[in-house]
Scaffold this motif. Sequence first.
Motif, PDB file in Angstrom:
ATOM      1  N   MET A 147     -25.283 -82.978  -5.249  1.00 11.67           N
ATOM      2  CA  MET A 147     -24.965 -82.086  -4.132  1.00 11.67           C
ATOM      3  C   MET A 147     -26.154 -81.964  -3.171  1.00 11.67           C
ATOM      4  SD  MET A 147     -21.805 -81.249  -4.541  1.00 11.67           S
ATOM      5  CE  MET A 147     -21.652 -82.943  -5.118  1.00 11.67           C
ATOM      6  N   ALA A 148     -27.372 -81.919  -3.723  1.00 15.09           N
ATOM      7  CA  ALA A 148     -28.558 -81.842  -2.873  1.00 15.09           C
ATOM      8  C   ALA A 148     -28.713 -83.120  -2.042  1.00 15.09           C
ATOM      9  CB  ALA A 148     -29.800 -81.597  -3.732  1.00 15.09           C
ATOM     10  N   LEU A 149     -28.516 -84.266  -2.672  1.00 16.71           N
ATOM     11  CA  LEU A 149     -28.594 -85.527  -1.929  1.00 16.71           C
ATOM     12  C   LEU A 149     -27.511 -85.604  -0.856  1.00 16.71           C
ATOM     13  CD1 LEU A 149     -29.349 -88.084  -4.789  1.00 16.71           C
ATOM     14  CD2 LEU A 149     -30.885 -87.386  -2.927  1.00 16.71           C
ATOM     15  N   TRP A 150     -26.327 -85.154  -1.187  1.00 18.02           N
ATOM     16  CA  TRP A 150     -25.222 -85.157  -0.218  1.00 18.02           C
ATOM     17  C   TRP A 150     -25.601 -84.321   1.003  1.00 18.02           C
ATOM     18  CZ3 TRP A 150     -19.893 -82.448  -1.249  1.00 18.02           C
ATOM     19  CH2 TRP A 150     -18.985 -82.798  -0.252  1.00 18.02           C
ATOM     20  N   SER A 151     -26.152 -83.148   0.743  1.00 19.72           N
ATOM     21  CA  SER A 151     -26.561 -82.268   1.833  1.00 19.72           C
ATOM     22  C   SER A 151     -27.651 -82.931   2.682  1.00 19.72           C
ATOM     23  CB  SER A 151     -27.068 -80.938   1.264  1.00 19.72           C
ATOM     24  OG  SER A 151     -27.456 -80.077   2.304  1.00 19.72           O
ATOM     25  N   LEU A 152     -28.623 -83.548   2.033  1.00 17.62           N
ATOM     26  CA  LEU A 152     -29.712 -84.201   2.762  1.00 17.62           C
ATOM     27  C   LEU A 152     -29.211 -85.365   3.618  1.00 17.62           C
ATOM     28  CD1 LEU A 152     -32.543 -84.207   0.063  1.00 17.62           C
ATOM     29  CD2 LEU A 152     -32.437 -82.837   2.177  1.00 17.62           C
ATOM     30  N   VAL A 153     -28.279 -86.130   3.100  1.00 18.88           N
ATOM     31  CA  VAL A 153     -27.727 -87.248   3.881  1.00 18.88           C
ATOM     32  C   VAL A 153     -27.007 -86.720   5.121  1.00 18.88           C
ATOM     33  CG1 VAL A 153     -26.013 -89.118   3.908  1.00 18.88           C
ATOM     34  CG2 VAL A 153     -27.552 -88.860   1.954  1.00 18.88           C
ATOM     35  N   ALA A 154     -26.171 -85.713   4.932  1.00 18.08           N
ATOM     36  CA  ALA A 154     -25.441 -85.152   6.077  1.00 18.08           C
ATOM     37  C   ALA A 154     -26.415 -84.577   7.101  1.00 18.08           C
ATOM     38  CB  ALA A 154     -24.458 -84.077   5.610  1.00 18.08           C
ATOM     39  N   LEU A 155     -27.433 -83.896   6.629  1.00 19.37           N
ATOM     40  CA  LEU A 155     -28.436 -83.337   7.539  1.00 19.37           C
ATOM     41  C   LEU A 155     -29.201 -84.450   8.246  1.00 19.37           C
ATOM     42  CD1 LEU A 155     -29.697 -80.709   8.560  1.00 19.37           C
ATOM     43  CD2 LEU A 155     -31.317 -80.860   6.663  1.00 19.37           C
ATOM     44  N   GLY A 156     -29.561 -85.484   7.492  1.00 17.70           N
ATOM     45  CA  GLY A 156     -30.248 -86.626   8.085  1.00 17.70           C
ATOM     46  C   GLY A 156     -29.423 -87.315   9.148  1.00 17.70           C
ATOM     47  N   GLN A 157     -28.115 -87.387   8.960  1.00 20.96           N
ATOM     48  CA  GLN A 157     -27.236 -87.992   9.959  1.00 20.96           C
ATOM     49  C   GLN A 157     -27.206 -87.147  11.214  1.00 20.96           C
ATOM     50  OE1 GLN A 157     -23.734 -88.451   7.496  1.00 20.96           O
ATOM     51  NE2 GLN A 157     -24.211 -90.596   7.080  1.00 20.96           N
ATOM     52  N   VAL A 158     -27.228 -85.844  11.057  1.00 17.69           N
ATOM     53  CA  VAL A 158     -27.240 -84.951  12.226  1.00 17.69           C
ATOM     54  C   VAL A 158     -28.542 -85.118  12.994  1.00 17.69           C
ATOM     55  CG1 VAL A 158     -27.355 -82.532  12.944  1.00 17.69           C
ATOM     56  CG2 VAL A 158     -25.666 -83.246  11.255  1.00 17.69           C
ATOM     57  N   LEU A 159     -29.641 -85.284  12.270  1.00 13.94           N
ATOM     58  CA  LEU A 159     -30.949 -85.361  12.909  1.00 13.94           C
ATOM     59  C   LEU A 159     -31.288 -86.763  13.413  1.00 13.94           C
ATOM     60  CD1 LEU A 159     -32.957 -83.082  10.458  1.00 13.94           C
ATOM     61  CD2 LEU A 159     -32.001 -82.501  12.695  1.00 13.94           C
ATOM     62  N   GLY A 160     -30.328 -87.659  13.353  1.00 10.51           N
ATOM     63  CA  GLY A 160     -30.537 -88.967  13.955  1.00 10.51           C
ATOM     64  C   GLY A 160     -30.604 -90.138  13.012  1.00 10.51           C
ATOM     65  N   GLY A 161     -30.496 -89.893  11.711  1.00  9.18           N
ATOM     66  CA  GLY A 161     -30.451 -91.012  10.772  1.00  9.18           C
ATOM     67  C   GLY A 161     -29.197 -91.821  10.998  1.00  9.18           C
ATOM     68  N   LYS A 162     -29.307 -93.101  10.824  1.00 12.42           N
ATOM     69  CA  LYS A 162     -28.156 -93.985  11.033  1.00 12.42           C
ATOM     70  C   LYS A 162     -27.627 -94.430   9.685  1.00 12.42           C
ATOM     71  CE  LYS A 162     -28.696 -93.923  15.443  1.00 12.42           C
ATOM     72  NZ  LYS A 162     -28.025 -92.900  16.138  1.00 12.42           N
ATOM     73  N   SER A 163     -26.313 -94.505   9.589  1.00 11.39           N
ATOM     74  CA  SER A 163     -25.714 -95.040   8.363  1.00 11.39           C
ATOM     75  C   SER A 163     -25.269 -96.460   8.652  1.00 11.39           C
ATOM     76  CB  SER A 163     -24.533 -94.192   7.908  1.00 11.39           C
ATOM     77  OG  SER A 163     -23.398 -94.489   8.678  1.00 11.39           O
ATOM     78  N   HIS A 164     -25.003 -97.184   7.590  1.00 10.40           N
ATOM     79  CA  HIS A 164     -24.524 -98.552   7.729  1.00 10.40           C
ATOM     80  C   HIS A 164     -23.018 -98.624   7.624  1.00 10.40           C
ATOM     81  CE1 HIS A 164     -28.613 -99.980   7.557  1.00 10.40           C
ATOM     82  NE2 HIS A 164     -28.809 -99.270   6.455  1.00 10.40           N
ATOM     83  N   GLY A 165     -22.328 -97.461   7.681  1.00 11.98           N
ATOM     84  CA  GLY A 165     -20.886 -97.396   7.463  1.00 11.98           C
ATOM     85  C   GLY A 165     -20.076 -97.746   8.636  1.00 11.98           C
TER      86      GLY A 165
END
Length: 165
Positions: A147-165
């Motif tokens: 759950m912590a990793l899930w939250s961090l990924v979603a937050l990272g996507q908001v802050l500009g992280g790019k996914s490969h999806g």
Amino acid sequence: MYSLLQRVVTLWALLGGLLAVIIVLVTAVNVGAFTLDFALKPLGIYVPALPGYEDFVRLAISAAALSFFPYTQLKKGHVAVDLFVQAFPNWLQKILDHLWQVLTAVVAAALAYYMWQGMLETRGDNTMTAVLGWQEWPWYFPGVVSMALWSLVALGQVLGGKSHG
């Protein structure tokens, strides 16, 4: 930093997949024991099933299933209903996407917190599995991490992280 998170999340999902394979193997052995017992019982030969099979599978499935949530978020693989927002301008679609990612981050963080609280309560109660007599609280920890990793990924996507999806 986000690329490190991507690697951690990918490894976490692979560990969950390995646990899922172990669950399948243990289930196959248990089904094989039931089958042998059924086939050999007329000959007076009894083959027992795995004791505590249900204990193990219940705990392991909870850990394995949650390990895929962060990876699915990373790949933007969660269910999304875009039919309604397709007609909206791009800028509004991006705002809505960020809003949902923020909400996802908050919900996942809350789930991590409440799973942590549940883990502490289960530990305090000394809850054990019925057959194997295993402590249950350690099996909460992979869920908290997921759950912590899930939250961090979603937050990272908001802050500009790019996914490969």
